[in-house]
Structure formats: structure tokens, C-alpha cells
Motif scaffolding. Sequence first.
Motif, PDB file in Angstrom:
ATOM      1  N   ALA A   1       0.832  -1.205   0.000  1.00  0.00           N
ATOM      2  CA  ALA A   1       0.000   0.000   0.000  1.00  0.00           C
ATOM      3  C   ALA A   1       0.868   1.256   0.000  1.00  0.00           C
ATOM      4  N   ARG A   2       1.924   1.247   0.787  1.00  0.00           N
ATOM      5  CA  ARG A   2       2.794   2.430   0.840  1.00  0.00           C
ATOM      6  C   ARG A   2       3.531   2.636  -0.482  1.00  0.00           C
ATOM      7  N   SER A   3       3.963   1.546  -1.065  1.00  0.00           N
ATOM      8  CA  SER A   3       4.651   1.665  -2.356  1.00  0.00           C
ATOM      9  C   SER A   3       3.700   2.139  -3.451  1.00  0.00           C
ATOM     10  N   TYR A   4       2.497   1.612  -3.399  1.00  0.00           N
ATOM     11  CA  TYR A   4       1.442   1.988  -4.352  1.00  0.00           C
ATOM     12  C   TYR A   4       1.185   3.496  -4.244  1.00  0.00           C
ATOM     13  N   ARG A   5       0.963   3.949  -3.037  1.00  0.00           N
ATOM     14  CA  ARG A   5       0.693   5.368  -2.823  1.00  0.00           C
ATOM     15  C   ARG A   5       1.876   6.227  -3.267  1.00  0.00           C
ATOM     16  N   ALA A   6       3.084   5.767  -2.965  1.00  0.00           N
ATOM     17  CA  ALA A   6       4.262   6.544  -3.350  1.00  0.00           C
ATOM     18  C   ALA A   6       4.379   6.656  -4.866  1.00  0.00           C
ATOM     19  N   ALA A   7       4.047   5.576  -5.552  1.00  0.00           N
ATOM     20  CA  ALA A   7       4.120   5.597  -7.020  1.00  0.00           C
ATOM     21  C   ALA A   7       3.151   6.633  -7.590  1.00  0.00           C
ATOM     22  N   LEU A   8       1.981   6.715  -7.009  1.00  0.00           N
ATOM     23  CA  LEU A   8       1.002   7.695  -7.477  1.00  0.00           C
ATOM     24  C   LEU A   8       1.413   9.113  -7.078  1.00  0.00           C
ATOM     25  N   ALA A   9       1.968   9.234  -5.879  1.00  0.00           N
ATOM     26  CA  ALA A   9       2.387  10.554  -5.416  1.00  0.00           C
ATOM     27  C   ALA A   9       3.511  11.120  -6.285  1.00  0.00           C
ATOM     28  N   ALA A  10       4.271  10.237  -6.904  1.00  0.00           N
ATOM     29  CA  ALA A  10       5.370  10.691  -7.758  1.00  0.00           C
ATOM     30  C   ALA A  10       4.856  11.323  -9.048  1.00  0.00           C
ATOM     31  N   HIS A  11       3.617  11.030  -9.397  1.00  0.00           N
ATOM     32  CA  HIS A  11       3.031  11.570 -10.636  1.00  0.00           C
ATOM     33  C   HIS A  11       1.583  11.981 -10.388  1.00  0.00           C
ATOM     34  N   PRO A  12       1.404  12.961  -9.532  1.00  0.00           N
ATOM     35  CA  PRO A  12       0.047  13.291  -9.072  1.00  0.00           C
ATOM     36  C   PRO A  12      -0.926  13.657 -10.187  1.00  0.00           C
ATOM     37  N   HIS A  13      -0.419  14.244 -11.262  1.00  0.00           N
ATOM     38  CA  HIS A  13      -1.341  14.730 -12.291  1.00  0.00           C
ATOM     39  C   HIS A  13      -1.998  13.615 -13.098  1.00  0.00           C
ATOM     40  N   ILE A  14      -1.434  12.426 -13.056  1.00  0.00           N
ATOM     41  CA  ILE A  14      -2.040  11.328 -13.813  1.00  0.00           C
ATOM     42  C   ILE A  14      -3.104  10.624 -12.990  1.00  0.00           C
ATOM     43  N   VAL A  15      -3.124  10.857 -11.695  1.00  0.00           N
ATOM     44  CA  VAL A  15      -4.040  10.116 -10.820  1.00  0.00           C
ATOM     45  C   VAL A  15      -5.510  10.291 -11.219  1.00  0.00           C
ATOM     46  N   PRO A  16      -5.956  11.515 -11.497  1.00  0.00           N
ATOM     47  CA  PRO A  16      -7.346  11.637 -11.938  1.00  0.00           C
ATOM     48  C   PRO A  16      -7.641  10.828 -13.196  1.00  0.00           C
ATOM     49  N   TYR A  17      -6.666  10.673 -14.060  1.00  0.00           N
ATOM     50  CA  TYR A  17      -6.891   9.863 -15.258  1.00  0.00           C
ATOM     51  C   TYR A  17      -6.972   8.384 -14.920  1.00  0.00           C
ATOM     52  N   LEU A  18      -6.149   7.957 -13.987  1.00  0.00           N
ATOM     53  CA  LEU A  18      -6.191   6.577 -13.513  1.00  0.00           C
ATOM     54  C   LEU A  18      -7.600   6.191 -13.101  1.00  0.00           C
ATOM     55  N   ALA A  19      -8.323   7.176 -12.555  1.00  0.00           N
ATOM     56  CA  ALA A  19      -9.675   6.921 -12.103  1.00  0.00           C
ATOM     57  C   ALA A  19     -10.576   6.518 -13.266  1.00  0.00           C
TER      58      ALA A  19
END
Lengths: 231, 231
Positions: free
Chosen positions: A111-129
Amino acid sequence: MWHMARPRKPLLSRARIVACALALVDDEGLQAVTTRRLAAELGVRGPSLYNHFRTKDDILDAVADAVCADVDLSMFEPYTEGAEAAEGAERAGSTDGPGAADWQDALARWARSYRAALAAHPHIVPYLARGPGRRPSQLRMADAVFGALTAAGWSRAQATHIGATMRYFVAGSALGSFARGFVDDAELYARDYPHLDEAHLLAEYQQRVDDGAFETGLRALLAGLAQPRDD
Amino acid sequence: MWHMARPRKPLLSRARIVACALALVDDEGLQAVTTRRLAAELGVRGPSLYNHFRTKDDILDAVADAVCADVDLSMFEPYTEGAEAAEGAERAGSTDGPGAADWQDALARWARSYRAALAAHPHIVPYLARGPGRRPSQLRMADAVFGALTAAGWSRAQATHIGATMRYFVAGSALGSFARGFVDDAELYARDYPHLDEAHLLAEYQQRVDDGAFETGLRALLAGLAQPRDD
DNA sequence: ACCTGAACACCGTTCAAGT
DNA sequence: ACCTGAACACCGTTCAAGT
């Protein structure tokens, strides 16, 4: 005649396009990624991209997949082979016993690694949704988690539910955090929402809250999952 | 001359625009909402919308806000007044005592109502991710949750973390569920991901999983939060 | 096979012109 | 104040034409 039409060596490749798109997303956000702009960044014209990807969404899917591919899954490796046949695994619900804490620890690290991976590229997260979970790296994650949980003694249904729950929490946490929370407009809000004073509106405070909330939620989730239930 | 320019009674209102946009989102998805299409649906021309909203995003923000306004907050009402001064509230961490289970029950009812509100309009959920939490109904939710938790004896920091955690989980669950999971392409996947057989790829199965995972996660989260900690 | 310019059918938004 | 048509600067995508 000097229409440079096809170079002897391809100017583009899927990997180069994805890398450039990711850099563009990181630097200027999702809306900066237009086919013309991305092409320009690659020293090429817009339509050229369609020789390598079917649509623009396919490009962003590949970017999202690349981000998820950075998630560490090594904590599940002990489980990846012979998982189904691990007959000796005791009931996962119990809190004692040697293997009992392993799956909790593995889930926490994942979970921490997952979150860190997303935090490294915050602008893509809304697209991931938007895009569904059918991307290769996400399937690889789901498969690894499922394998580890069943190996730890959870039923297939329980393993599925727990895996989905963890994914919900991490994805939601990434969205809640990075899709920006409060703004620093200050006491405009204070009047209408008495419990939310101006301390809640500071961005740096928000960052600490996000980190704290993630750890609080993660700990609660894992503790709650380990607790015996009646279903 | 028969240029009908300004009618004696306004054709549009913010409320009518929002209602129509929500219906359009529900029926045909986010990408069907273009200014021209929405205007046509309202019997009007595209630019007219700009007399009532500053941008298209403002319209979608209002739609998202309308959806969140449907979330039931009545379970927090006992706490909304005199919350700060509830001196008698025992330590929230203990599992016994009359008021102890109340906040858990309220959080559970809120989370289910929250999820149901999003499930009623699945196509707007990805947009909710983009826009930040500064919309009125979301602030109202945050305020109500925070007030109830502090009234139940949680510290301000803990209340903030718990509220955020719950929001993460519900939002992530809505995204994970409604932004569509697996597809029914079947055993194309089965080869690459040994633990994900074709049963995982059926949409109806996915629906049951989402419901089950949500309840599993919610129960775990609340149970874990009630458990004593050392921070 | 892979890049090009030109073109198509769209976008969101602005604005002067109407009433 | 509120709706209109025309226009601007964009989009994603297609396609015939080049090599």
C-alpha cells in the motif's frame, strides 16, 4: 522534394512517446497533453503519433500503466509460486502464529509503495480513475495480492474483497490528497463551516493531514481485517 | 427582426442547467456534455450558458456538488450543536460505554449513504476526482463528520484523520466500482494472470465483489479505528 | 513502415449586436 | 439582463501523398 517523409530510422517509438507524455503530464498537467503539443515535444507532427498508438487515450493508458509498473510487488514474491497448494497455512483471521502477521506486513508495504508511485506523478491520478483496472500492471498487482492472500489462508472471496478494499483505500487516498484539497482563501469558509478553521485551509497542513490520514487508515484497515468476524 | 434575442422571462437558470447537465451525464456520460449539446438540450444556443456560469467546469462542479448534496448527514445531527463542549464524552477508543458505538454507527451510515449517492450517478464520479474538495456539500460533509468525531471524544487531529480516511475509502470504492473493472474478454487474461480466472471477468460478478469489498472494508476500518493504538 | 500537410468535424469561449 | 450568430483558437483524428 525535401519533404522529409520517412526517415531511415524511426523517429518515434511507443516507449519514447510514453516517456515524453509522462514528463509533460508531470511538468504541466494532464490538459497540457494534446496530440500536437506532445508531437512538438517529440520533434514531430501530430498525426505521426497515430502510427504508434490507436488513440490519444491509448497513450494516456500506457502512461498510467507505466506509473503503476513502478509499484513494488516484491513483498508478495514468497507467495507467487505454489500459492494455491499452501495447505499448511493456518486460519488467516488469528493474530498469532508465525505466518499470520506476514500478509498484514506485505499489504502495508504494498500500500505504501502503491501510494508513493502515485504521489510521484500526481497529475495522472485523476486519469487513472477513468481508465478501468484492465491495464497490465494493475492486473499484475491484483494477481499478486490475490495470490498472497489465498496463500495466507484467506478464501478466494475474502482475498478478493480484501484486495479490492486496499485498492479502494490507496486510490481514494491518492485522489483525496493530490487532486488538491482546501485552498488558502482562509476565513471565507470559517463562517459557514464552524469546525473548519483556517488551520485546515493551509496547503502544508493539508499535506501532513494526508500523510497522517493514510497511516491512520492503513493501520485501522489492517487491524480490522485481522480481527475475527462472523460472516 | 424575428431575432428572438432576450425573452421576457429568462429561458435558463443555474438550477435548470445543472439538472439538465446531470441528466445528460447520467444518460450518456461525461463526454456527452459539451456546451453546444447541453444548450441544445435546453432549447438554447451554446454561448447562452455563459450568462449563468463562468466556464463549463463551473457547470460540472455544480453538478458534482448537487450529487454530494444528496448524501444523508442526519446521523450527525445529535452532534452538530454544543459539540465542542461535550465534556462528558469518554475516550472514544474504548469499545464499551453508551456513546462509544454511536460514532461508529454514524460513520457507517454516512459511508453507505455517501457511496449510494455516487452510485446513483456513476458517470460523474471520475470528475469528482478532479475537482477538489472545496465544494459546499463536501465542506458540509467534512464539517459534520469532524464535529461528530470531536464530540465523541476524538482529538481534532484524530478526527481529521478519521474523516479523511473514510472519505478516501468511499471515494476510492466508488471509483474502483463504477469506473468499470474487468471486461468480459475472458481467458485472454487467464494465461498471463494465473489467479484471475474467467469468473473474475464477469460484470455481474464484479458488482457483487464491489458490494462485498465495500462492506468488508467498511467493517474492518471501523473495527480497526475502535481498537486501542499507541500514537 | 513511418512521417507529412491538408482537411474534417468538432471543441470552449469571446463579443458585438440585438431586445 | 439575457439570448443570438459569427468568429477565434484550438481540439482528436483521417487520409492521400510522399519516401
